[in-house]
Design an enzyme around this catalytic site. Structure first.
Site, PDB file in Angstrom:
ATOM      1  N   HIS A 168      15.086   3.516  51.675  1.00 31.61           N
ATOM      2  CA  HIS A 168      13.753   3.427  51.076  1.00 31.61           C
ATOM      3  C   HIS A 168      13.322   1.978  50.871  1.00 31.61           C
ATOM      4  O   HIS A 168      12.173   1.621  51.103  1.00 31.61           O
ATOM      5  CB  HIS A 168      13.710   4.229  49.765  1.00 31.61           C
ATOM      6  CG  HIS A 168      13.537   5.698  49.992  1.00 31.61           C
ATOM      7  ND1 HIS A 168      14.571   6.486  50.433  1.00 31.61           N
ATOM      8  CD2 HIS A 168      12.450   6.507  49.914  1.00 31.61           C
ATOM      9  CE1 HIS A 168      14.125   7.735  50.584  1.00 31.61           C
ATOM     10  NE2 HIS A 168      12.845   7.772  50.272  1.00 31.61           N
ATOM     11  N   LYS A 201      16.819  16.239  44.420  1.00 29.06           N
ATOM     12  CA  LYS A 201      17.059  17.012  43.206  1.00 29.06           C
ATOM     13  C   LYS A 201      16.524  16.267  42.006  1.00 29.06           C
ATOM     14  O   LYS A 201      16.477  15.027  41.992  1.00 29.06           O
ATOM     15  CB  LYS A 201      18.549  17.334  43.046  1.00 29.06           C
ATOM     16  CG  LYS A 201      19.408  16.166  42.630  1.00 29.06           C
ATOM     17  CD  LYS A 201      20.818  16.633  42.340  1.00 29.06           C
ATOM     18  CE  LYS A 201      21.794  15.479  42.168  1.00 29.06           C
ATOM     19  NZ  LYS A 201      21.742  14.879  40.825  1.00 29.06           N
TER      20      LYS A 201
END
Lengths: 191, 288
Positions: A36, A103
């Site tokens: 990222h 999650k």
């Protein structure tokens, strides 16, 4: 159960609502902290085509290398998504993603990005490493393995019937925000 | 069996299987949830995954954690014997995909690729007078480790003072803050007192207790029972989807503190609560 296959259209993604259960198939890509950071700071093109209208999966798998040089996934559940909160909205819009799998859900900045660019947050069951690895039918290729190491590399994988729940949709709804507010209220009462 | 081989089996068992007490409490939690609720589905997936991992001998969770070893060994034996056997076993376990390579150089960002590095694995050595060896292993995942927190009392934002009532408030606060980060339902380990280091150490060592095993100190046992009930009222549920089980158990222990300090350290483990014990007695190896 809604069946989706990558590439996914913006129209189909915007139809999804919080609480929908989805079975996802097609090509997706894993990416965590280093991936990222790279996608925001350097915007590399090597991953652009495969991410377009696909989904990024927050996962650092256990992998096996076979004698013929091919790879397979041994255990591959989701990692905590919140670490990507500073980057996620920019990555979704820059690379035309239709979804993020992880999650724990994500924050307000990501929720805005999902709404603006047409994407959702899919929740996988944390810790269900072996079960999810069984849904990974093929490792297509891997990028940045040497530099980032196994957990942080970009693994391009083909999945079949990956079980997911939409917990943040493209309309700014989030299960996570709702449960957080409720639990904070109960905490005050029981303290 | 050679020591290294026995430890390799210890690592394998810890990574691919849950202890029966943990699997039982997850099965009970599944039974408690309403039919076709998101929480029931999550517990169903968890239990199916646990079974599958055991049958395939593959890691329950891909985050096979940091390797933390607690070694009780006879007087006169060298620590080196255990350090070397454990390092060799960890390297082999990584090759066999029982473990993900999880040791990263903090300066360069480079993954060592074999779980070996500075303080990786991490060892706690205790010499004891018995002519037996006990090696306890905890696989501590990164997500759950990130939500561990250390407070000091008094803690004005919660109006928490220097007593067990204050401790109770901190534990509730920590569990609310952990949602979405550690995989619920978790197990909570608490260390009261000590310095900053020993406080966290005490909180983590609680994880070797069996589910339901209460502290022998009456006040602490009472607090554990009360918190187990209260924390489950938070309704965070498995994966934070809402539900009846937010924590699987609460373990608290206390030690003496400096008059000026009052640390409370809270460690969290996810539902994939992986710890195993290996004993060597009269040359026989057993696992629990």
């Amino acid at each position: 159960m809604i069946k989706l296959k990558t590439p996914i259209s913006e129209e189909d993604i915007r139809k999804l609502k919080v609480g929908d259960t989805v079975s996802l198939s097609g090509i997706i890509v894993t990416g965590r902290d280093q991936a990222h950071k790279l996608m925001v700071e350097e915007k590399p093109d090597f991953i652009r085509d495969v991410l377009k209208e696909s989904v990024i999966y927050h996962c650092g798998p256990v992998v096996k290398k076979h004698e013929d040089g091919t790879w397979s996934f041994v255990s591959a559940g989701p990692t905590t998504s919140m670490r990507e909160e500073p980057f996620q909205a920019d990555v979704v819009c820059e690379y035309n993603l239709r979804g993020v799998i992880g999650k724990g859900g994500m924050g307000a900045k990501t929720a805005e990005g999902l709404k603006k660019c047409g994407a959702v947050y899919f929740h996988a069951v944390g810790g269900a490493g072996t079960l999810i690895a069984n849904a990974v039918k093929k490792v297509v290729t891997v990028h940045k393995l040497e530099e980032f190491g196994t957990p942080e590399a970009f693994w391009v994988i083909e999945v079949e019937d990956f079980p997911l729940v939409v917990t943040m949709d493209a309309h700014n709804s989030s299960i996570h925000q709702e449960i957080l507010e409720k639990s904070q209220k109960i905490a005050e009462e029981i303290m | 069996m050679e020591l290294k081989e026995s430890i390799l089996e210890l690592i394998r068992q810890a990574a691919v299987d849950l202890s029966p007490d943990v699997e039982k409490v997850l099965t009970d939690a599944y039974a408690l949830e309403d039919e076709s609720s998101p929480a029931k589905n999550v517990f169903g997936t968890i239990l199916e995954n646990v079974k599958m991992a055991r049958e395939n001998s593959t890691p329950i969770c891909q985050d096979t954690g940091s390797l933390i070893f607690y070694i009780d060994f006879p007087e006169g034996e060298p620590e080196k014997k255990y350090r070397e056997a454990i390092a060799a076993a960890a390297e082999e376990a990584t090759k066999l995909q029982y473990l993900r390579p999880n040791a990263v150089d903090s300066i360069t960002g480079k993954n060592s690729g074999n779980n070996i590095g500075i303080n990786a694995p991490y060892f706690h050595f205790y010499q004891w007078e018995k002519n037996e060896v006990r090696i306890r292993l905890m696989l501590k995942g990164g997500g759950s480790e990130n939500v561990g927190i250390q407070y000091k009392l008094p803690h004005p934002p919660l109006e928490a003072g220097r007593d067990l009532k204050g401790v109770r408030k901190l534990i509730i606060d920590a569990v609310v803050k952990a949602q979405g980060l550690g995989c619920a339902p978790g197990v909570i380990g608490v260390g009261i007192g000590g310095d900053r280091v020993t406080s966290f150490a005490l909180s983590k060592e609680q994880f070797f207790r069996k589910i339901g095993q209460r502290n022998p100190v009456k006040e602490l046992a009472g607090l554990e029972t009360e918190l187990y009930k209260d924390l489950n009222k938070l309704s965070i549920g498995p994966m934070g989807f809402g539900g009846k089980t937010t924590v699987l158990d609460v373990f608290i222990d206390a030690q003496h503190r400096h008059p000026a300090t009052f640390f409370v350290s809270i460690s969290y483990t996810c539902w994939a609560f992986r710890r195993k014990t290996m004993a060597i007695k009269n040359g026989e190896v057993s696992y629990d």
